[in-house]
Design an enzyme around this catalytic site. Sequence first.
Site, PDB file in Angstrom:
ATOM      1  N   HIS A 140       0.829  -1.225   0.000  1.00  9.27           N
ATOM      2  CA  HIS A 140       0.000   0.000   0.000  1.00  9.27           C
ATOM      3  C   HIS A 140       0.856   1.265   0.000  1.00  9.27           C
ATOM      4  O   HIS A 140       0.700   2.115  -0.895  1.00  9.27           O
ATOM      5  CB  HIS A 140      -0.953  -0.022   1.186  1.00  9.27           C
ATOM      6  CG  HIS A 140      -1.622   1.290   1.468  1.00  9.27           C
ATOM      7  ND1 HIS A 140      -2.518   1.882   0.606  1.00  9.27           N
ATOM      8  CD2 HIS A 140      -1.491   2.149   2.524  1.00  9.27           C
ATOM      9  CE1 HIS A 140      -2.920   3.044   1.111  1.00  9.27           C
ATOM     10  NE2 HIS A 140      -2.313   3.223   2.267  1.00  9.27           N
ATOM     11  N   ASP A 147     -27.247  15.780 -22.097  1.00 12.98           N
ATOM     12  CA  ASP A 147     -25.836  16.137 -22.271  1.00 12.98           C
ATOM     13  C   ASP A 147     -24.939  15.137 -21.540  1.00 12.98           C
ATOM     14  O   ASP A 147     -24.307  15.466 -20.537  1.00 12.98           O
ATOM     15  CB  ASP A 147     -25.562  17.559 -21.800  1.00 12.98           C
ATOM     16  CG  ASP A 147     -26.143  17.833 -20.419  1.00 12.98           C
ATOM     17  OD1 ASP A 147     -26.917  16.988 -19.921  1.00 12.98           O
ATOM     18  OD2 ASP A 147     -25.812  18.870 -19.831  1.00 12.98           O
ATOM     19  N   HIS A 154       4.140   6.705   5.545  1.00 10.76           N
ATOM     20  CA  HIS A 154       3.011   7.380   6.191  1.00 10.76           C
ATOM     21  C   HIS A 154       2.242   6.505   7.172  1.00 10.76           C
ATOM     22  O   HIS A 154       1.540   7.030   8.046  1.00 10.76           O
ATOM     23  CB  HIS A 154       2.057   7.964   5.137  1.00 10.76           C
ATOM     24  CG  HIS A 154       1.182   6.957   4.453  1.00 10.76           C
ATOM     25  ND1 HIS A 154       1.560   6.284   3.312  1.00 10.76           N
ATOM     26  CD2 HIS A 154      -0.057   6.507   4.746  1.00 10.76           C
ATOM     27  CE1 HIS A 154       0.597   5.476   2.934  1.00 10.76           C
ATOM     28  NE2 HIS A 154      -0.400   5.584   3.780  1.00 10.76           N
ATOM     29  N   GLU A 173       1.670   4.733  12.787  1.00 14.03           N
ATOM     30  CA  GLU A 173       0.361   4.272  13.272  1.00 14.03           C
ATOM     31  C   GLU A 173       0.316   2.761  13.427  1.00 14.03           C
ATOM     32  O   GLU A 173      -0.235   2.243  14.401  1.00 14.03           O
ATOM     33  CB  GLU A 173      -0.739   4.700  12.305  1.00 14.03           C
ATOM     34  CG  GLU A 173      -2.124   4.245  12.743  1.00 14.03           C
ATOM     35  CD  GLU A 173      -3.181   4.489  11.692  1.00 14.03           C
ATOM     36  OE1 GLU A 173      -4.349   4.180  11.964  1.00 14.03           O
ATOM     37  OE2 GLU A 173      -2.829   4.965  10.599  1.00 14.03           O
ATOM     38  N   ASP A 174       0.907   2.033  12.469  1.00 14.73           N
ATOM     39  CA  ASP A 174       0.685   0.589  12.402  1.00 14.73           C
ATOM     40  C   ASP A 174       1.887  -0.261  12.797  1.00 14.73           C
ATOM     41  O   ASP A 174       1.803  -1.491  12.761  1.00 14.73           O
ATOM     42  CB  ASP A 174       0.253   0.202  10.976  1.00 14.73           C
ATOM     43  CG  ASP A 174      -1.099   0.799  10.615  1.00 14.73           C
ATOM     44  OD1 ASP A 174      -1.911   1.011  11.534  1.00 14.73           O
ATOM     45  OD2 ASP A 174      -1.333   1.074   9.429  1.00 14.73           O
ATOM     46  N   ASP A 231      -3.230   8.281  -0.507  1.00 14.09           N
ATOM     47  CA  ASP A 231      -3.537   7.189   0.421  1.00 14.09           C
ATOM     48  C   ASP A 231      -5.002   6.783   0.309  1.00 14.09           C
ATOM     49  O   ASP A 231      -5.347   5.599   0.201  1.00 14.09           O
ATOM     50  CB  ASP A 231      -3.201   7.641   1.844  1.00 14.09           C
ATOM     51  CG  ASP A 231      -3.702   6.678   2.906  1.00 14.09           C
ATOM     52  OD1 ASP A 231      -3.267   5.514   2.906  1.00 14.09           O
ATOM     53  OD2 ASP A 231      -4.530   7.097   3.744  1.00 14.09           O
TER      54      ASP A 231
END
Length: 696
Positions: free
Chosen positions: A48, A260, A72, A76-77, A139
């Site tokens: 990712h 249209d 990034h 966090e992970d 992301d």
Amino acid sequence: MLRQYELVERVLEYDPDADAAMLNRAYVYTVQKHGTQTRASGDPYFSHPVEVAGLMTDLKLDQETIATALLHDTVEDTLATIEDIETNFGPDVARLVDGVTKLSKIEQMPENERAAENLRKFLLAMSEDIRVLLVKLGDRLHNMRTLHFIKKPEKRLRIARETMDIYAPLAERVGMYEYMREMQMLAFAQLEPEAFRTIGNRLDQIRAEDGGQVDAIALDMKHALSEMGVTTEVSGREKHPFSIWKKMAERHVSFDQVTDIMAFRIITEDVADCYRALGVLHTTWQFLPGKFKDYISTPKTNGYRSLHTSLLYGKSMRVEVQIRTREMHRTNEFGLAAHWAYKQGDKPDGQVGWLRDLIEIVDTSHDAEELFEHTRLAIYQDRIFAFTPKGALFQLPKGSTPVDFAFAVHTDLGAQTVGAKINGRHIPLRTQINNGDVVEIIKGKNSEPQLSWLGFVVTGKARAAIRRSVRLKEYAEVAEIGRKLYDGIATRVPAKVGKKALREALKRLEMEEEDDLYYAIGAAKIEDRDVMEALVPGSTAELDDEQNWQRGGKALSIRGLTAGVGFQLGECCHPVPGDRIVGLRKPGEGVEVHAIDCLQLASGIDADWLDLSWGKRSRGAIGRLRVTLYDRPGTLAEMAGIFAQNHVNVKTLDQTQLDHPFTTYEVDLEVQDLPHLTRILSALRASDSVAQAERM
């Protein structure tokens, strides 16, 4: 997934001086930190951030942004920290990673709060560096591309709704239309799957039946332009399903009535050719009045520039046409990201005008729900153009009023607005502004935002500023009530209370300012007993149980009840000592005490009636009043003074109605008995600040 060398080579193609070693370290770092983690698709998790970094290379962003994309999710992970990022990759990358990192607590918040807090974080980070948003949009785009792998439908819907409400509009506001369109398409497929399939099938059917009609129209346009000496590239396509569905919803029509659905783009060499091409089209085919927009002379706030027109091709086919230069096209598709291409050299100021407005909204919003509402108003509305008398141009959402315009010019001007002129004529403030209007704001020195403005303003900036002003005014008025009530509380402690005692009390109550204490007292957020104890510790130790009502003890006694039987005073009539009372007892419940003239008693309640009277202890009864004040400065303080003079404790104070020039409050007072409550009512009715006072 991009291999390590492929990613680095991509960056070096447009930035030969990039730090390849740093990019290699970032790639290896994210692979090592994410280790064996996998995504819902079963792919390694590090695929990712690598794909997000690839999206950033498509935009030709600088090496710090590519490294940020790779890193990034590590904080966090994984076990990585911002300090680790700074040590290995420098303060700039660490700051960007910190801006993009999602706070873990956000995932545990309710849906709207989570979305709003997430948005708050990114807006504040964007105020320092727009690259934070660019990485976040990459992301989110990659997450949307893999959304179908998530098994829980409610999670897919939540992410799709958040994308449609926040990230697609943000992509539009920074001019990244490619990202916006794809996000909308992917979110629409999740949110309205049946509509998505139906429109998609109809488009496939049209494509199969038209025999290459789109290509034929594009070729006709190219020939017409070439004959007049205008060199162009012409391309055509059907609009994507979400765009068609949006038009169907706005116009309340079926698919067959949307005429249209074909759009064409003409790319020219320079601006002059844009206008020459427009002239050729308008003289070759009939153009539809009201459908022409010149975003070259008047660009959108996100920098978008193009000519838009609609033509009648053949007898009944409507087609939309966009005309722009090659440079405009790149900027229009990738917006602010296009300015960050390394070859541009100088970086633009991330604090564009609309972003400054969003940051102001963050600062003035009261809570997550309010922030979410105001921000959506600020980022997701069609625009109109209006001018100041001196010719300054402002873009506003459709439906904006002079009050919205005033706040767009400056927050102080909005706050001081008392009237307005549109095109030289005096008009009501709730009048909607039209495209091209000249708006003149009339201001007053001592004026302030009115609560009633919330009934017609449409911009998030105006709503946030009005609500903040109203809250500050209310805070000051409630604090003034509390100040007067505090004076009464201070006389009940066994010592003289000075400034030193007050400062110590604030520390004990964990408050910073005197006004914080006064507001808490006025808003009944703190009990008198707690204030007394904070002022003079131990001062309440000898209070008998008559005064223990503030800690939940029984302070009232009722004659006529069997020993041990519990009771409660009726919320409908709020009886106080001195009222004639009766009790209602239902099987398996305690006794409910009512005043003899309570309207509830006339409704035929199925219960045993008890003849009751008040006992010796008679403190702590709640009397409820409805007080209507004149809506002018000082009236609330006057009411608070009356309460303080009569030694009454205010339990609750609620504003129930604002009908200029009157404001109505419901007040719950802890009183001794009926004569005490009657004296308070008499004092209120005698006051010039009070229009009406009655017991409820």
